[in-house]
Design a protein around this motif. Structure first.
Motif, PDB file in Angstrom:
ATOM      1  N   PHE A   5       0.724  -1.533  -0.221  1.00 32.83           N
ATOM      2  CA  PHE A   5       0.221  -0.218  -0.063  1.00 32.83           C
ATOM      3  C   PHE A   5       0.753   1.066   0.032  1.00 32.83           C
ATOM      4  O   PHE A   5       1.652   1.217   0.576  1.00 32.83           O
ATOM      5  N   CYS A   6       1.172   2.539  -0.530  1.00 31.73           N
ATOM      6  CA  CYS A   6       1.034   3.768   0.096  1.00 31.73           C
ATOM      7  C   CYS A   6       1.694   4.139   0.879  1.00 31.73           C
ATOM      8  O   CYS A   6       0.423   4.293   1.850  1.00 31.73           O
ATOM      9  N   PRO A   7       2.726   4.154   0.871  1.00 32.94           N
ATOM     10  CA  PRO A   7       2.934   5.142   2.130  1.00 32.94           C
ATOM     11  C   PRO A   7       2.190   6.471   2.679  1.00 32.94           C
ATOM     12  O   PRO A   7       2.009   7.208   3.789  1.00 32.94           O
ATOM     13  N   ASP A   8       1.897   6.443   1.388  1.00 31.84           N
ATOM     14  CA  ASP A   8       0.852   8.929   1.353  1.00 31.84           C
ATOM     15  C   ASP A   8      -0.311   8.591   1.703  1.00 31.84           C
ATOM     16  O   ASP A   8      -0.365   8.930   2.653  1.00 31.84           O
ATOM     17  N   CYS A   9      -0.662   8.097   0.405  1.00 31.49           N
ATOM     18  CA  CYS A   9      -1.799   7.569   0.430  1.00 31.49           C
ATOM     19  C   CYS A   9      -2.932   6.836   1.169  1.00 31.49           C
ATOM     20  O   CYS A   9      -4.453   6.604   0.628  1.00 31.49           O
ATOM     21  N   GLY A  10      -2.430   5.737   1.430  1.00 30.56           N
ATOM     22  CA  GLY A  10      -2.471   4.117   1.656  1.00 30.56           C
ATOM     23  C   GLY A  10      -3.094   3.235   0.440  1.00 30.56           C
ATOM     24  O   GLY A  10      -4.684   2.286   0.761  1.00 30.56           O
ATOM     25  N   THR A  11      -3.247   4.287  -0.293  1.00 29.29           N
ATOM     26  CA  THR A  11      -3.849   3.560  -1.953  1.00 29.29           C
ATOM     27  C   THR A  11      -3.227   2.582  -1.848  1.00 29.29           C
ATOM     28  O   THR A  11      -1.394   1.916  -1.593  1.00 29.29           O
ATOM     29  N   ILE A  12      -4.086   0.774  -2.252  1.00 33.30           N
ATOM     30  CA  ILE A  12      -3.046  -0.429  -2.882  1.00 33.30           C
ATOM     31  C   ILE A  12      -2.183   0.254  -3.605  1.00 33.30           C
ATOM     32  O   ILE A  12      -2.690   1.178  -5.127  1.00 33.30           O
ATOM     33  N   ARG A  65       4.574   2.852  -9.423  1.00 38.41           N
ATOM     34  CA  ARG A  65       3.610   4.548  -9.415  1.00 38.41           C
ATOM     35  C   ARG A  65       3.109   4.279  -8.720  1.00 38.41           C
ATOM     36  O   ARG A  65       1.561   3.667  -9.002  1.00 38.41           O
ATOM     37  N   CYS A  66       1.895   5.201  -7.773  1.00 45.83           N
ATOM     38  CA  CYS A  66       0.781   5.111  -6.939  1.00 45.83           C
ATOM     39  C   CYS A  66      -0.211   5.427  -7.833  1.00 45.83           C
ATOM     40  O   CYS A  66       0.169   6.643  -8.384  1.00 45.83           O
ATOM     41  N   TYR A  67      -1.314   4.852  -7.890  1.00 47.33           N
ATOM     42  CA  TYR A  67      -2.874   5.895  -9.036  1.00 47.33           C
ATOM     43  C   TYR A  67      -2.979   6.847  -8.777  1.00 47.33           C
ATOM     44  O   TYR A  67      -3.744   7.793  -9.996  1.00 47.33           O
ATOM     45  N   ILE A  68      -2.722   6.949  -6.974  1.00 45.38           N
ATOM     46  CA  ILE A  68      -3.223   8.397  -6.562  1.00 45.38           C
ATOM     47  C   ILE A  68      -2.976   9.695  -6.599  1.00 45.38           C
ATOM     48  O   ILE A  68      -2.969  10.446  -7.084  1.00 45.38           O
ATOM     49  N   TYR A  74       8.141   4.727  -5.412  1.00 43.25           N
ATOM     50  CA  TYR A  74       8.774   3.860  -4.547  1.00 43.25           C
ATOM     51  C   TYR A  74       9.372   2.405  -5.515  1.00 43.25           C
ATOM     52  O   TYR A  74       9.027   1.861  -6.426  1.00 43.25           O
ATOM     53  N   GLY A  75      10.785   2.133  -4.888  1.00 40.45           N
ATOM     54  CA  GLY A  75      11.310   1.194  -5.090  1.00 40.45           C
ATOM     55  C   GLY A  75      10.937  -0.231  -4.448  1.00 40.45           C
ATOM     56  O   GLY A  75       9.720  -0.128  -3.923  1.00 40.45           O
ATOM     57  N   SER A  76      11.045  -1.705  -4.394  1.00 35.68           N
ATOM     58  CA  SER A  76      11.095  -2.245  -3.715  1.00 35.68           C
ATOM     59  C   SER A  76      10.672  -2.635  -2.388  1.00 35.68           C
ATOM     60  O   SER A  76       9.868  -3.159  -1.539  1.00 35.68           O
TER      61      SER A  76
END
Length: 117
Positions: free
Chosen positions: A11-18, A29-32, A37-39
């Protein structure tokens, strides 16, 4: 002001999106929020595979006097003659969401058996 979320892996550490699956080149790359992010956002992704190969004795025994195999050879005991080598072939006989059928043939007495995997 920036707020960091405590999130589960994947999950994205910034917005929480899967997050989508990890890419080989650019990472994730986060969708939102569109951050990349890397591995590190997928801890524990390391996979270990073990491949087992037939021993050299399996093939040398086959050459010494047994008849030719009808396919790849595996170390499997024949229930008919106790021979240690059998050849096999696989087919998908059942529906696609079920395992394949493995046909074994003894390299010595030609006894045949099947196994649904």
């Amino acid at each position: 002001m920036s707020i960091k979320l405590t999130s589960e892996p994947g999950f994205c550490p910034d917005c929480g999106t899967i997050l989508p699956l990890l890419s080989d080149k650019d990472g994730v790359r986060c969708y939102i929020c569109k951050k990349v992010y890397g591995s590190e956002v997928f801890p524990g992704l390391e996979c270990n595979y073990t491949s087992q190969f037939n021993s050299l004795e399996t093939y040398s025994e086959l050459k010494k006097g047994q008849e030719s195999a009808e396919g790849p050879v595996v170390e499997r005991k024949c229930p008919n003659c106790e021979n240690d080598t059998m050849s096999y072939a696989t087919l998908q006989l059942r529906s696609a969401d079920e395992g394949q059928t493995v046909f074994y043939t003894c390299t010595k007495c030609k006894f045949k058996e099947t196994e649904n995997s």
